[in-house]
Design an enzyme around this catalytic site. Structure first.
Site: not given
Ligand code: AMP
Length: 280
Positions: A26, A28
């Site tokens: 959620e 993402h």
């Molecule tokens: P990742 O796939 O973990 O590299 O994350 C991709 C993007 O989603 C990055 O900008 C993260 O900061 C963001 N993201 C991951 N988890 C969350 C969350 N719980 N709330 C808001 N953004 C998130």
């Protein structure tokens, strides 16, 4: 990805971009919905970037579910998913120089995960060059990453607006993360101390504590009270330059990295100047 995104470019449409490593949750999807408000064409990348994992076993264990991810992207109305191979991002014949890293990449995760931000900056820079977005949405859960990207974009004079998105949490407060799926139900419960410690920091500052060291100690003590959690670091720093002498009239960042059942989790909160001013 070429054709659809270049269609957008040809039609002079604004591209709003959400880079991810997949295993979408959620958090993402919220970024994608926000991207929709900033562009005519929403592009999502899914690439588990080996260069940003300082621990090869973490890279190997990272959750992957491309089919599920594509379905979620479709449901949210994403226009284009870019899921490149490693050789598309790092072509062997092309010698690319590492992107110069800003100062904000040095502390916290920069110390705990050597090489991590070099991998992040290199991949995001490469993705920006391929996707050519006008805006890109990043989650505040990875706050230092947002600061690194903001500074990198300034340094490279790129015309990309960086949009900060608040952290999306489970109903009990745990920050959503692709890594949470690797926790057992008891690990999941233990992990909640991370959010509770941040909430404590917020509340003691709001009720008058102005001493950085004492805020730090309260967070550390609370984390250490949960035996299932191994603290990697806790920091209370200036939220702009991430240095350890935060002024009272700038926001403070409280940042936690901790292991639960061997899974490394991070979370943070920002305390606004109104909460930290009037130091005694
Ligand atoms: P990742 O796939 O973990 O590299 O994350 C991709 C993007 O989603 C990055 O900008 C993260 O900061 C963001 N993201 C991951 N988890 C969350 C969350 N719980 N709330 C808001 N953004 C998130």
């Amino acid at each position: 990805m070429g054709s659809h995104a270049s269609d957008c470019l040809n039609k002079n449409q604004r591209i709003a971009f959400v880079p991810t490593m997949g295993a979408l949750h959620e958090g993402h999807l919220a970024l994608m919905r926000t991207a929709r408000q900033h562009g005519d064409c929403v592009v999502v990348s899914i690439f588990v970037n080996p260069k940003q994992f300082n621990d090869p076993s973490d890279f190997k264990k990272y959750a992957r579910d491309l089919d599920g991810d594509l379905k979620k992207c479709r449901e949210v109305g994403v226009d284009c998913v870019f899921a490149p191979s490693e050789s598309e991002i790092y072509p062997q014949h092309e010698k690319t120089k590492p992107v110069p890293l800003p100062e904000v990449a040095k502390p916290l995760e920069g110390v705990a995960r050597p090489g991590h931000f070099q991998g992040v900056a290199d991949v995001v820079s490469r993705l920006f060059t391929i996707v050519q977005p006008q805006s890109a949405v990043f989650g505040m859960k990875d706050y230092q990453q947002v600061r690194v990207i903001e500074e990198m974009v300034k340094e490279q004079k790129r015309n990309v607006k960086i949009i900060r998105h608040p952290t999306i949490r489970e109903p009990d407060g745990l920050a959503m993360s692709s890594r949470n799926a690797r926790l057992s139900s008891s690990g999941r419960k233990n992990a909640l101390i991370i959010f509770k410690s941040l909430a404590t920091a917020q509340s003691i500052v709001t009720t008058g504590e102005r001493n950085r060291e004492r805020v730090l100690q309260s967070v550390l003590n609370m984390l250490k009270s949960e035996s299932g959690v191994k603290v990697d670091y806790v920091a209370v720093v200036d939220a702009i330059n991430l240095k350890e002498n935060p002024h009272q009239n700038v926001p403070w960042l409280v940042s936690i990295a901790a292991f639960v059942e061997g899974v490394r989790l991070i979370d943070n909160c920002i305390l606004a100047p109104s909460q930290v001013k009037n130091s005694g």
